[in-house]
Design a protein around this motif. Sequence first.
Motif, PDB file in Angstrom:
ATOM      1  N   ALA A 188       3.112 -56.940  32.404  1.00  0.00           N
ATOM      2  CA  ALA A 188       3.228 -58.243  31.745  1.00  0.00           C
ATOM      3  C   ALA A 188       2.145 -59.206  32.214  1.00  0.00           C
ATOM      4  N   ARG A 189       1.726 -59.100  33.474  1.00  0.00           N
ATOM      5  CA  ARG A 189       0.716 -60.004  34.020  1.00  0.00           C
ATOM      6  C   ARG A 189      -0.703 -59.616  33.640  1.00  0.00           C
ATOM      7  N   ALA A 190      -0.934 -58.346  33.363  1.00  0.00           N
ATOM      8  CA  ALA A 190      -2.293 -57.868  33.115  1.00  0.00           C
ATOM      9  C   ALA A 190      -2.861 -58.487  31.848  1.00  0.00           C
ATOM     10  N   ASP A 191      -4.140 -58.867  31.917  1.00  0.00           N
ATOM     11  CA  ASP A 191      -4.782 -59.440  30.729  1.00  0.00           C
ATOM     12  C   ASP A 191      -5.661 -58.430  30.004  1.00  0.00           C
ATOM     13  N   GLN A 192      -5.789 -57.214  30.529  1.00  0.00           N
ATOM     14  CA  GLN A 192      -6.504 -56.140  29.849  1.00  0.00           C
ATOM     15  C   GLN A 192      -5.477 -55.235  29.166  1.00  0.00           C
ATOM     16  N   GLN A 193      -5.739 -54.864  27.933  1.00  0.00           N
ATOM     17  CA  GLN A 193      -4.805 -53.991  27.230  1.00  0.00           C
ATOM     18  C   GLN A 193      -4.658 -52.649  27.933  1.00  0.00           C
ATOM     19  N   ASP A 194      -5.776 -52.096  28.423  1.00  0.00           N
ATOM     20  CA  ASP A 194      -5.674 -50.790  29.071  1.00  0.00           C
ATOM     21  C   ASP A 194      -4.866 -50.869  30.366  1.00  0.00           C
TER      22      ASP A 194
END
Length: 227
Positions: free
Chosen positions: A62-68
């Motif tokens: 949820a925190r990640a800003d990269q889709q991968d």
Amino acid sequence: MSRTARDLLDTTRRELAPGEHENRLVPLVAQGKAPVAVLGALAAEQHHVITSDWRSFLTLAARADQQDAREFFSGLGQGEGLALGKLAAFASACGLDADAVRAYEPMAGCQAYPAYQAWLALNGDPVDVVLALVANFSAWGNYCATITRALREHYGFDDEACGFFDFFATPSPEMEEQALAVAQNGIDAGRPADRARRYGRLLQSYELMFWNTLADRAEVFLGQSPR
């Protein structure tokens, strides 16, 4: 792909590889000397670890800003869900039903690892965490491979009871390549992943604490003084 992420992972993995005698429980299991009661404690402690790590991975997704990166952590979360289902058979082979697992009181030394994982879920840069986790997974997979052989050879456990350790003992080159792609994309975007080694070092230390806390319990059962 640039080898920057690969070099960073290889360096971190090499520097953090545990020494032969640092984990005191796995050799006892490998020799068939660990009491079944301690294996039951291992199952119950892992129940707490898996349920906590599952939430931690979803939080990182949820925190990640990269889709991968979101896909990577979501995949890890799905894996924890599969592992939790397999863990019940191992606990049952050790004499613990679902009520006994719920009633088990976890030990602080075993739960330091998931507690730090939860800290990383809230505070760690996902790119650093990806590399730290993958560097740590190789040691964990080796431990599981040793244990699953010993459970069959010395304890007579069947395939279902060994399924939890079989699951983690199987290497996943695809997952590692996915992690490297996540890390490389982050590095290329200006995130140097300079805390990956710190995160990996602490994860490895807390994992050894997990195993050696259980080793202390095994030594009590065996009539030895815990270290």
